[in-house]
Write a protein that holds these residues in place. Sequence first.
Motif, PDB file in Angstrom:
ATOM      1  N   PRO A  55       0.794  -1.242   0.000  1.00  0.00           N
ATOM      2  CA  PRO A  55       0.000   0.000   0.000  1.00  0.00           C
ATOM      3  C   PRO A  55       0.819   1.280   0.000  1.00  0.00           C
ATOM      4  CG  PRO A  55      -0.057  -1.037   2.160  1.00  0.00           C
ATOM      5  CD  PRO A  55       0.643  -1.985   1.254  1.00  0.00           C
ATOM      6  N   THR A  56       2.029   1.283   0.568  1.00  0.00           N
ATOM      7  CA  THR A  56       2.824   2.510   0.667  1.00  0.00           C
ATOM      8  C   THR A  56       4.197   2.294   0.053  1.00  0.00           C
ATOM      9  OG1 THR A  56       3.701   1.913   2.859  1.00  0.00           O
ATOM     10  CG2 THR A  56       1.625   3.161   2.792  1.00  0.00           C
TER      11      THR A  56
ATOM     12  N   ARG B  37      -4.969  -2.268   4.928  1.00  0.00           N
ATOM     13  CA  ARG B  37      -4.503  -0.917   4.625  1.00  0.00           C
ATOM     14  C   ARG B  37      -4.837  -0.539   3.180  1.00  0.00           C
ATOM     15  NH1 ARG B  37      -3.964   3.818   6.988  1.00  0.00           N
ATOM     16  NH2 ARG B  37      -2.151   5.009   6.321  1.00  0.00           N
TER      17      ARG B  37
ATOM     18  N   GLU C  74      -8.363   0.616   3.308  1.00  0.00           N
ATOM     19  CA  GLU C  74      -8.502   1.901   3.989  1.00  0.00           C
ATOM     20  C   GLU C  74      -8.104   3.062   3.085  1.00  0.00           C
ATOM     21  OE1 GLU C  74      -6.331   1.887   7.585  1.00  0.00           O
ATOM     22  OE2 GLU C  74      -7.625   0.446   8.599  1.00  0.00           O
ATOM     23  N   LEU C  75      -7.097   2.849   2.248  1.00  0.00           N
ATOM     24  CA  LEU C  75      -6.631   3.906   1.360  1.00  0.00           C
ATOM     25  C   LEU C  75      -7.441   3.989   0.072  1.00  0.00           C
ATOM     26  CD1 LEU C  75      -2.764   3.510   1.782  1.00  0.00           C
ATOM     27  CD2 LEU C  75      -4.264   5.164   2.861  1.00  0.00           C
TER      28      LEU C  75
ATOM     29  N   VAL D 143       1.454   6.808   8.178  1.00  0.00           N
ATOM     30  CA  VAL D 143       2.045   6.173   7.004  1.00  0.00           C
ATOM     31  C   VAL D 143       3.069   5.122   7.405  1.00  0.00           C
ATOM     32  CG1 VAL D 143       3.908   7.849   6.723  1.00  0.00           C
ATOM     33  CG2 VAL D 143       3.020   6.670   4.720  1.00  0.00           C
TER      34      VAL D 143
ATOM     35  N   GLN E 265      -1.801  10.448  -5.438  1.00  0.00           N
ATOM     36  CA  GLN E 265      -1.531   9.145  -4.855  1.00  0.00           C
ATOM     37  C   GLN E 265      -2.427   8.056  -5.445  1.00  0.00           C
ATOM     38  OE1 GLN E 265       0.924   8.599  -2.803  1.00  0.00           O
ATOM     39  NE2 GLN E 265       1.529  10.732  -2.776  1.00  0.00           N
TER      40      GLN E 265
ATOM     41  N   ARG F  23      -5.894   7.804  -5.456  1.00  0.00           N
ATOM     42  CA  ARG F  23      -6.954   7.352  -4.570  1.00  0.00           C
ATOM     43  C   ARG F  23      -8.320   7.936  -4.951  1.00  0.00           C
ATOM     44  NH1 ARG F  23      -2.546   8.241  -1.497  1.00  0.00           N
ATOM     45  NH2 ARG F  23      -1.685   6.408  -0.508  1.00  0.00           N
TER      46      ARG F  23
ATOM     47  N   THR G 208      -9.980   7.394   2.975  1.00  0.00           N
ATOM     48  CA  THR G 208      -9.130   8.357   3.657  1.00  0.00           C
ATOM     49  C   THR G 208      -7.701   8.184   3.219  1.00  0.00           C
ATOM     50  OG1 THR G 208      -8.896   6.804   5.475  1.00  0.00           O
ATOM     51  CG2 THR G 208     -10.614   8.462   5.662  1.00  0.00           C
ATOM     52  N   ASP G 209      -6.958   9.260   3.247  1.00  0.00           N
ATOM     53  CA  ASP G 209      -5.585   9.214   2.789  1.00  0.00           C
ATOM     54  C   ASP G 209      -4.663   8.840   3.928  1.00  0.00           C
ATOM     55  OD1 ASP G 209      -6.048  11.579   4.098  1.00  0.00           O
ATOM     56  OD2 ASP G 209      -4.397  12.564   3.125  1.00  0.00           O
ATOM     57  N   GLU G 210      -3.382   8.666   3.602  1.00  0.00           N
ATOM     58  CA  GLU G 210      -2.434   8.178   4.597  1.00  0.00           C
ATOM     59  C   GLU G 210      -1.884   9.287   5.469  1.00  0.00           C
ATOM     60  OE1 GLU G 210       0.597   6.496   2.257  1.00  0.00           O
ATOM     61  OE2 GLU G 210       1.302   8.375   1.459  1.00  0.00           O
TER      62      GLU G 210
END
Length: 814
Positions: free
Chosen positions: A218-219, A314, A317-318, A568, A779, A781, A794-796
């Motif tokens: 995810p990140t 995650r 969530e993102l 994050v 990003q 999203r 929601t963003d990170e």
Amino acid sequence: MDDGLVLNIAEDASTGPTKLISKKSGRWTDRLKAKRVQKRRSDQPDHHPGSDDDEHPRPAKRMRPDIPLPGTKAASAADRPALPTKPPTQIISSLFSYNPKVEAPIPSAVQKAPSKPSNAPLTGPATFADLGLHPLLVAHLQSKMSITKPTSIQRAALPIFTNPSSEDMNARDVFIQSQTGSGKTMSFLLPIIQDLLPLSTHSYIDRSIGTLAIIIAPTRELAKQISDVLEALLTLKLRPDGEQEDAEGSTRYTRWLVSGLLSGGATRAHEKARLRKGVPILVSTPGRLLDHLQNTSSFNVGKCRWLVLDEADRLMELGFEDTIKGIIQGLDGRRKLAFQAVQDGKTFEVGGWDWDRQRRTILCSATIREDVQKLAGTTLIRPLVIKGLDKEKAEDSPASKHDNEPATTSTEKFTPPSQLSQKHVIVPLKMRLVALVALLRSLLAQTQGQKGSKIIVFLSCTDSVDFHWRLLGDSSMDGEKAERAESTEDKSDDEDDNADESAEEEKVQEENKIAAQSSLLPGASIFRLHGSLPTPIRLASLRGFSAIPSSKSKKPAPASSILLCTSVASRGLDLPLVRAVIQYDLPTEGGATEYVHRVGRTARAGKGGEAWSIVAPSESQWVKWVEGKMRGNMTGEKSEGEKVNITLEGASIENVLAKGFGGKGLEYEERATEVQLSFERWVLRRKENAELARRAFTSHMRAYATHPSNEKHIFHVRHLHIGHLAKAFALREAPKTITDGKNKVTSTSKGRGSRPAKSTKQHDVGDAEQRMQDIVRAQGRLSKKGGKMISSGTDEFQIASGIALDSLVHGYRL
């Protein structure tokens, strides 16, 4: 001018005829005003009706005592009457006065025995060789990576891939669910290499075969970490020790397995050139992978055999659900095109390929929530759930009516490692800043003999991270930096241009700076990490924080490291030697699950650690609330027949300050006050510093308003004392106007529970929304709905994105 009006004015015998008062315009005033004027004259002392004084209704102005009258001598300063002193425009409040009463924590009467680590490698006879792992991989793990024993999730997962009981088991997808820090990364990397390593015996297979395994994280930080572990595994020796290269009967392996990373840090042209050469194992973030699937024709994924979705909770969530669906559709489409080309004879590849083998998908998550089960239902085929149990055999999932339905499980408890020491301290709002410094100082003092100790501090938003990083790195107790700043202000006009240029250069250097040092935290380097930083700085900060002191390295690593970050860094990152985690701001989203993910950055793989939570007096109910969530199911009820004792031990703010600042008696109060004043002087020193503090304060307020409705009884803006909270950002008074750049959003006052303005300018709100959408869109999203780009989650950065700012304003009143 006669306008034809006839007035009937009565005459009072005592006062005589009533005089008419008119304006220059000739119009008559109303009767009520005339009566008020008449009453004011009659109330004046020494007033005689009908006298000439009526012609002068305003009394003569009083002369100032310091101005001599004409023909008189000026009075001396001693003879002048004392003028009333004006109150100070700014009052510096004390840290230790007017704070809400905080009850002292009750120490536990029973000494808690140290718990057995719940995520440590197993101590039984099982080894990687017993689990069917390739001998070359077993030797590499033991000699190069110092890993000799598998963890519980590795022991449960590896036999499913290495020794399948039947062909049916080999074709099923897998859902891996285990505690944070238990080794999930190795549980899917080792089977992938185990499956692809035999292909190295074929001389006709090289990198041009394309991508055979894809791992989605995810990140960017988690993708880089997985890529680093993968590169370490791929450096294994391709011959056993002592075996000659030309020995008869020896198996020859070619080194064609290489890994690649797509995370948005490099240019597309560079990534396309690498994909054109071939990357057999690829690690990527979702948005970048979908971009290349849609726009890079040379991206060869027709033969892809493995797809891993790491940290699935995650990903959901993102808001990456639609992106994942697009990736799976793209992989299926590329596979059909490649297979059709083989059937039509349009390919010139040497050797055959097993096209009957289907792609295997692995989904990894620490929690099995409703959205994760939804993702499993759309991506997994007849999923097999593997949990980190102490049993040698993984339990199969219940039979489903349809093959494409996800396995349903009961509500899982998600708890931190049992050996983790969890503590909390209730801190009045205006003492938060000095409490953080004192806690960091005490933790660093405990690790003087341990080089490379690391501490992670979680904050609510990016602006708060930037402010605290600059504050700790710039402020000084000796005043040298303050004198240097004042000397620069005394330059002549001829040096203004040079001063502006040097200021710009300093600003650029400050933005590109990686580590900061503070005289309050000796021997420690301070790093920052959040989603708004450029990718090179993010990776450099993570690399600098993770560095381990070694005599062989050219660049010496810092003795201790502190990382200021947002959420994050709460998922999947395996950072070495993390001694403690401090939650300076409690999670705004995710509740107890996010709390466990954060504290899971320490006490990994059986090692110890501490987790501290700084709680405001109005948030004291959160301690019992999160304990109930972790002790049982999501309703907080305790499971039957299971003894679970998860508590957050309490510590008093007085003990924290005394340990951090030292001194005898109440001397710590004076030292804490000196530290607070040094921070406030830093804010007042430059306009940029004050703006940074105000922006951090307002962003923190917005983030605080995003707590979900089921937590509003604990976290509510109306429960906060705005003036005391401003002091935690080194501000001597709360900003009267909350602004975002040049756009006015809402207003606050100094009082408790202040409310924002009822309305905002529409164009200001629209601009702020557009800036938020730009960040989220960058990003990847945003998704389309009804022809309009909307935020899919929601963003990170822990700041509400895609939500109208007036909705956040209403959040203050809910």
